[in-house]
Scaffold this active site. Structure first.
Site, PDB file in Angstrom:
ATOM      1  NE  ARG A   1       4.798  10.026   5.288  1.00 30.53           N
ATOM      2  CZ  ARG A   1       3.477  10.055   5.468  1.00 30.53           C
ATOM      3  NH1 ARG A   1       2.728   9.039   5.023  1.00 30.53           N
ATOM      4  NH2 ARG A   1       2.901  11.059   6.088  1.00 30.53           N
TER       5      ARG A   1
ATOM      6  CG  ASP B   1      -0.799   6.976   4.158  1.00 28.29           C
ATOM      7  OD1 ASP B   1      -2.022   6.936   3.953  1.00 28.29           O
ATOM      8  OD2 ASP B   1      -0.304   7.199   5.284  1.00 28.29           O
TER       9      ASP B   1
ATOM     10  NE  ARG C   1      -3.341  -2.294   2.932  1.00 25.01           N
ATOM     11  CZ  ARG C   1      -4.077  -2.484   4.016  1.00 25.01           C
ATOM     12  NH1 ARG C   1      -4.086  -1.578   4.976  1.00 25.01           N
ATOM     13  NH2 ARG C   1      -4.795  -3.580   4.140  1.00 25.01           N
TER      14      ARG C   1
END
Length: 264
Positions: A198, A52, A50
């Site tokens: 991140r 975001d 996935r």
């Protein structure tokens, strides 16, 4: 029944992420709609992982089975005529029936881009994290070496990460660019936790600003405490560049394959 593997590039700015969600339009939904128009049937899409909301990709990998047999060029020429301008198929290939885009992955490469200009940049606002304070490139490079290897990355996982464990192997962290202009941080690893890249970037930027010493990164990693790491870098700077594959699935070692909740 043919099994197809698509490599997908997209600008994630206007989407809620890859995954189908009730609160907005996803990359998954746009691709599924285009495939239904092309094939005349609904297909179940499986992705390598996935991404975001706001995160981009040049190498997302998607797989599906279909009753129809079409020339491979139909899956990039045909689909690209049906997809919006911010999503494109860059490669299509037929794969073995047992191919799993997540479990067969041998690793991924992400790139994070930072704009370090002293003023805001209208052309970079959807593709970079704008950090106005000058960043010390060499300090970030030295600090990044503490992240290499197989470790428990609990200090760099999102608070709502659902992965079964935090053991991951980071093969490469490469910080390049020019202070006062643009920096990129490339991270390669076997698999990643939610927001892991991140959070790594946010921690390295703390060092780059001179707020923390280089050795602090090793201390954060050893602490396994998310509260001790830097902020989560915003999504728009992150790009999933490539998913790596071999001739079959990698050995099933802890941290060696992506979890179902693998998400950036």
């Amino acid at each position: 029944m043919p099994r197809l593997k698509l490599t997908v590039e997209y600008d994630g700015t206007h989407y809620v992420g890859w995954q189908l969600q009730p609160n907005g339009v996803s990359i998954h939904s746009r691709l599924a709609q285009a495939l239904e128009k092309l094939l005349g049937e609904r297909v179940a899409l499986e992705a390598a992982g996935r991404t975001d909301a706001g995160v981009h990709a040049t190498g997302q990998v998607v797989c599906f089975d279909t009753e129809r047999t079409l020339p491979l060029k139909a899956y990039w020429m045909g689909l690209n005529g049906l997809l919006p301008d911010d999503i494109a198929i860059v490669r299509a290939e037929e794969v073995p029936p047992e191919f799993d885009p997540r479990r067969w992955s041998h690793g991924k490469r992400y790139r994070y881009r930072v704009s370090n200009k002293p003023t805001r940049s209208p052309l970079r606002r959807f593709t970079h994290w704008e950090v106005f304070a000058p960043l010390r490139l060499e300090a970030m490079q030295r600090a990044s070496t503490h992240l290499l290897g197989r470790h428990d990355f609990s200090a760099f996982r999102a608070s709502n990460c659902q992965a079964a464990h935090a053991l991951r192997e980071v093969r490469k962290v490469d910080v390049q660019g020019t202070s006062g202009d643009e920096l990129s941080i490339t991270v390669e690893g076997t698999a990643f936790l939610k927001h892991m890249v991140r959070n790594l970037v946010g921690t390295l930027v703390e060092v780059g600003k001179g707020r923390r010493p280089e050795a602090w990164v090793a201390e954060v990693l050893a602490s396994r405490d998310r509260k001790r790491a830097g902020q989560t870098a915003p999504p728009q700077g992150l790009v999933l560049e490539e998913v790596f594959y071999g001739d079959g699935p990698p050995p099933r070692t802890p941290g060696g394959t992506a979890d179902a909740e693998d998400e950036e």
